[in-house]
Design a protein around this motif. Structure first.
Motif, mmCIF file in Angstrom:
data_model
loop_
_atom_site.group_PDB
_atom_site.id
_atom_site.type_symbol
_atom_site.label_atom_id
_atom_site.label_comp_id
_atom_site.label_asym_id
_atom_site.label_seq_id
_atom_site.Cartn_x
_atom_site.Cartn_y
_atom_site.Cartn_z
ATOM 1 N N SER A 55 -16.674 29.715 121.883
ATOM 2 C CA SER A 55 -16.752 30.988 121.170
ATOM 3 C C SER A 55 -18.172 31.514 121.056
ATOM 4 C CB SER A 55 -16.161 30.831 119.764
ATOM 5 O OG SER A 55 -16.844 29.805 119.051
ATOM 6 N N THR A 56 -19.173 30.662 121.247
ATOM 7 C CA THR A 56 -20.574 31.099 121.170
ATOM 8 C C THR A 56 -21.086 31.674 122.478
ATOM 9 O OG1 THR A 56 -21.374 28.883 121.734
ATOM 10 C CG2 THR A 56 -21.039 29.390 119.392
ATOM 11 N N GLY A 57 -20.271 31.606 123.518
ATOM 12 C CA GLY A 57 -20.684 32.139 124.812
ATOM 13 C C GLY A 57 -21.276 31.110 125.746
ATOM 14 N N VAL A 58 -21.413 29.881 125.324
ATOM 15 C CA VAL A 58 -21.940 28.822 126.175
ATOM 16 C C VAL A 58 -20.828 28.349 127.116
ATOM 17 C CG1 VAL A 58 -22.971 26.517 126.222
ATOM 18 C CG2 VAL A 58 -23.557 28.118 124.376
ATOM 19 N N TYR A 59 -21.152 28.255 128.377
ATOM 20 C CA TYR A 59 -20.141 27.832 129.341
ATOM 21 C C TYR A 59 -20.733 26.785 130.282
ATOM 22 C CZ TYR A 59 -22.496 30.825 132.776
ATOM 23 O OH TYR A 59 -23.417 31.383 133.610
ATOM 24 N N ASN A 60 -19.855 26.037 130.861
ATOM 25 C CA ASN A 60 -20.240 24.982 131.783
ATOM 26 C C ASN A 60 -19.251 24.959 132.931
ATOM 27 O OD1 ASN A 60 -21.493 22.776 132.938
ATOM 28 N ND2 ASN A 60 -20.384 21.282 131.680
ATOM 29 N N CYS A 61 -19.738 24.906 134.150
ATOM 30 C CA CYS A 61 -18.883 24.913 135.339
ATOM 31 C C CYS A 61 -19.129 23.655 136.169
ATOM 32 C CB CYS A 61 -19.158 26.145 136.205
ATOM 33 S SG CYS A 61 -18.767 27.729 135.433
ATOM 34 N N ARG A 62 -18.097 23.208 136.827
ATOM 35 C CA ARG A 62 -18.211 22.072 137.746
ATOM 36 C C ARG A 62 -17.353 22.359 138.979
ATOM 37 N NH1 ARG A 62 -13.785 18.804 137.844
ATOM 38 N NH2 ARG A 62 -12.246 19.078 136.157
ATOM 39 N N ASN A 63 -17.923 22.041 140.121
ATOM 40 C CA ASN A 63 -17.190 22.207 141.361
ATOM 41 C C ASN A 63 -16.147 21.106 141.505
ATOM 42 O OD1 ASN A 63 -18.762 24.435 142.158
ATOM 43 N ND2 ASN A 63 -20.356 23.083 142.971
ATOM 44 N N PHE A 64 -15.094 21.420 142.218
ATOM 45 C CA PHE A 64 -14.084 20.398 142.482
ATOM 46 C C PHE A 64 -14.710 19.295 143.333
ATOM 47 C CE2 PHE A 64 -11.034 24.149 142.149
ATOM 48 C CZ PHE A 64 -10.772 23.886 140.808
ATOM 49 N N LEU A 65 -14.546 18.067 142.890
ATOM 50 C CA LEU A 65 -15.264 16.948 143.506
ATOM 51 C C LEU A 65 -14.727 16.622 144.892
ATOM 52 C CD1 LEU A 65 -15.625 14.616 140.380
ATOM 53 C CD2 LEU A 65 -17.267 16.262 141.297
ATOM 54 N N SER A 66 -13.444 16.689 145.086
ATOM 55 C CA SER A 66 -12.857 16.287 146.363
ATOM 56 C C SER A 66 -11.869 17.340 146.824
ATOM 57 C CB SER A 66 -12.153 14.931 146.214
ATOM 58 O OG SER A 66 -11.490 14.582 147.421
ATOM 59 N N LEU A 67 -11.950 17.683 148.095
ATOM 60 C CA LEU A 67 -11.008 18.637 148.667
ATOM 61 C C LEU A 67 -9.608 18.049 148.738
ATOM 62 C CD1 LEU A 67 -10.567 21.392 150.103
ATOM 63 C CD2 LEU A 67 -11.098 20.227 152.248
ATOM 64 N N PHE A 68 -9.537 16.745 148.990
ATOM 65 C CA PHE A 68 -8.221 16.107 149.142
ATOM 66 C C PHE A 68 -7.558 15.841 147.794
ATOM 67 C CE2 PHE A 68 -10.723 14.885 152.864
ATOM 68 C CZ PHE A 68 -9.894 15.341 153.876
ATOM 69 N N GLY A 69 -8.309 15.991 146.717
ATOM 70 C CA GLY A 69 -7.713 15.821 145.405
ATOM 71 C C GLY A 69 -7.078 17.079 144.857
#
Length: 229
Positions: A55-69
């Motif tokens: 709600s404070t506007g802080v965000y965190n992103c992560r790429n998908f680790l494995s294509l086969f997953g």
């Protein structure tokens, strides 16, 4: 019909740009607040990564680790979207050589119309390659949302899907307009109300020619004899 092919090229180009924008947008699906206990955080994903914001506007992103997953439909959607971007680029380049308002390539109107039609066909294929994964992705979101036994997080349709639909629709319309230029150019080569006549020379054999010459000679000799009577 220069306005039709120019309009088709512009629509296809704008649609290609929108598809590229939708591919880079993070919000393909956004976590739903319906029935959720935690309402202070929002989860949103696209084909490449997952993000979370509070709600404070802080965000965190992560790429998908494995294509086969990943799920099968996500892997297929990634491939189709990349193919759509590449084909849209080639369609724009091909169409540039087929526009009547440009001096690139052959200047014959019929040849240009055929090149523009080829570019329009590639635009149509590129649009279908974009609309299939977008619709497929939205279908899976809808099925999971209405499935009461689904244990995971339920999502709603994000803005990336709507932009993808808009881009695919514009590319499809632009490709259809470009395909119509070939028919218009072939119809314009013949003026309205004109008719084409085909002349075929009569076939003659050597014997017929010799008989005709002998007949003319006999007529001439008969005329000469009667002139002195």
């Amino acid at each position: 019909m220069s306005a039709v092919d120019s309009l088709g090229f512009l629509l296809g180009l704008v649609g290609w740009i929108l598809i590229g924008i939708s591919l880079g947008i993070d919000e393909w699906r956004v976590s739903s607040l319906d029935g959720s206990v935690i309402t202070t955080s929002t989860i949103y994903e696209n084909l490449w990564k997952s993000c979370a914001s509070d709600s404070t506007g802080v965000y965190n992103c992560r790429n998908f680790l494995s294509l086969f997953g990943l799920s099968d439909y996500i892997r297929a959607s990634q491939a189709l979207m990349i193919i759509s971007i590449l084909m849209g680029f080639f369609a724009a380049v091909i169409t540039l050589f087929g526009l009547k308002c440009t001096l690139l390539g052959n200047t014959d109107p019929i040849v240009k119309a055929k090149v523009a039609t080829a570019g329009g066909a590639v635009f149509i294929v590129a649009a279908l390659c974009a609309m299939v994964p977008v619709s497929w992705y939205a279908y899976n979101i809808t099925v999971q949302f209405y499935d009461p036994l689904y244990p995971g997080t339920k999502y709603e349709l994000g803005p990336g899907l709507y932009i993808g639909w808009a881009g695919g629709s514009l590319e499809l319309i632009g490709g259809i307009c470009l395909c119509l230029t070939c028919k218009s150019a072939s119809g314009a080569t013949r003026a309205p109300g004109s008719y084409a006549y085909t002349y075929r020379a009569a076939r003659s054999t050597p014997g017929a020619v010799s008989r005709k010459i002998n007949s003319e000679l006999d007529n001439t000799s008969n005329y000469g004899k009667s002139a002195y009577v």
